[in-house]
Design a protein around this motif. Structure first.
Motif, PDB file in Angstrom:
ATOM      1  N   PRO A 162     -94.133 -68.081  69.799  1.00 19.58           N
ATOM      2  CA  PRO A 162     -93.668 -69.279  69.102  1.00 19.58           C
ATOM      3  C   PRO A 162     -93.935 -69.200  67.604  1.00 19.58           C
ATOM      4  N   ASP A 163     -93.209 -70.016  66.834  1.00 20.91           N
ATOM      5  CA  ASP A 163     -93.486 -70.107  65.405  1.00 20.91           C
ATOM      6  C   ASP A 163     -94.730 -70.968  65.199  1.00 20.91           C
ATOM      7  N   GLU A 164     -95.101 -71.182  63.938  1.00 19.20           N
ATOM      8  CA  GLU A 164     -96.352 -71.904  63.668  1.00 19.20           C
ATOM      9  C   GLU A 164     -96.341 -73.309  64.253  1.00 19.20           C
ATOM     10  N   ALA A 165     -95.221 -74.021  64.108  1.00 19.05           N
ATOM     11  CA  ALA A 165     -95.134 -75.378  64.664  1.00 19.05           C
ATOM     12  C   ALA A 165     -95.275 -75.350  66.185  1.00 19.05           C
ATOM     13  N   GLY A 166     -94.705 -74.318  66.805  1.00 25.10           N
ATOM     14  CA  GLY A 166     -94.821 -74.183  68.252  1.00 25.10           C
ATOM     15  C   GLY A 166     -96.239 -73.905  68.695  1.00 25.10           C
ATOM     16  N   ILE A 167     -96.951 -73.090  67.931  1.00 25.15           N
ATOM     17  CA  ILE A 167     -98.359 -72.796  68.247  1.00 25.15           C
ATOM     18  C   ILE A 167     -99.196 -74.065  68.149  1.00 25.15           C
ATOM     19  N   VAL A 168     -98.965 -74.846  67.101  1.00 24.72           N
ATOM     20  CA  VAL A 168     -99.727 -76.087  66.903  1.00 24.72           C
ATOM     21  C   VAL A 168     -99.473 -77.060  68.058  1.00 24.72           C
TER      22      VAL A 168
END
Length: 304
Positions: free
Chosen positions: A178-184
């Motif tokens: 996932p991208d950063e927003a997905g990780i968060v």
């Protein structure tokens, strides 16, 4: 500073012992009213998954957030035990071969290794159900309204929109990073939601106002982020023997983490920011919140 740290460690240990004692009672062999029987092998597996040490951080957060707001310590202990049942169920299921496929948890064989996969699944199912039993039971000294609020908050934190949904995203992350927003989002659900509940539960138990509830919820969100960030650092740097479980798994599976994305130095700076923000949220409570503030520092600086 040493005395403060020692005092905090003693308080954390005392609470863990109280939670462990209550859980041992709740997982005893004698059926409760309306229970037909307690199958021995199932309860052996449940006890294996729950009565295996651990810091009991989530119940500690329930107790300390309740104490800050003047709520019932007895109720907080029971709600903390319920929360620990949810947390331990998630670990039992996460360790299964179909998910994280781990053989060791807290330095001991995981439930499916010590017993078998089917028994581990049923043990997890039963622990999750037991959690809501504990909240609703007449032995929990809270009003029906408070119990209803706690059941709803715990269900939302535990299920598809919280921890279980976060585990689904975590499994998907093995196939596509996932991208950063997905990780968060993943981390806020899988790890953060139960920690958020632990702190918000204190306000519900104390029957506090909406501002206190919002403040405790926000505090829980901050330290939930800090917990996962520290966990990712430990996965990268810690020794498996110290952790009591396998390390380096995320990197081996190609899972994205904020540490992998930004580096260790960034993560350490971010942890400092999160602790400062958590302490700021507690400022209105003054000295009453000293233990909770120390908990935020403990979460960020832990070594296992």
């Amino acid at each position: 500073m040493k005395d403060e740290t020692s005092s905090f460690a003693a308080r954390l240990k005392a609470n863990a012992l109280a939670v462990e004692t209550l859980l041992a009672e709740l997982l005893g062999p004698d059926p409760c009213t309306d229970e037909i029987a307690r199958p021995a092998i199932l309860f052996d597996a449940m006890r294996h998954g729950v009565l295996n040490g651990g810091k009991r951080l989530r119940p500690f957060l329930v107790s300390e957030s309740t104490a800050v707001l003047g709520g019932s310590a007895d109720a907080a202990l029971r709600i903390g035990a319920a929360l620990e049942c949810v947390h331990c169920y998630s670990l039992v299921h996460d360790d299964l071969p179909a998910m994280d496929n781990d053989d060791v948890r807290r330095g001991k064989p995981t439930v499916h290794v010590a017993f078998d996969e089917a028994t581990a699944i049923l043990a997890g199912d039963s622990l999750l159900t037991l959690a809501f039993d504990i909240v609703a039971a007449p032995e929990t000294p809270l009003s029906d309204r408070q119990k209803t609020e706690l059941v709803l908050a715990l269900a939302r934190a535990s299920g598809h929109g919280g921890m279980a949904g976060g585990q689904a995203l975590d499994l998907a992350a093995e196939r596509k990073t996932p991208d950063e927003a997905g990780i968060v989002t993943l981390q806020a659900m899988k790890t953060g939601a139960l920690i958020r509940f632990a702190c918000e539960a204190g306000a519900i138990i104390a029957d506090a106002g909406i501002e206190d509830r919002r403040r405790m919820r926000s505090f829980g969100e901050k330290i939930g982020l800090a917990f996962q960030l520290a966990d990712d650092l430990l996965d990268l740097t810690a020794d498996a023997a110290v952790m009591g479980k396998a390390t380096g798994k995320d990197a081996a599976r190609g899972k994205g983490t904020l540490v992998a994305l930004h580096g260790q130095s960034w993560a350490e700076r971010e942890l400092e920011k999160l602790v400062a923000q958590a302490e700021e949220l507690l400022a209105p409570y003054g000295a009453r919140s000293a233990v909770l503030a120390e908990t935020a520092r403990f979460v960020a600086n832990r070594r296992s």
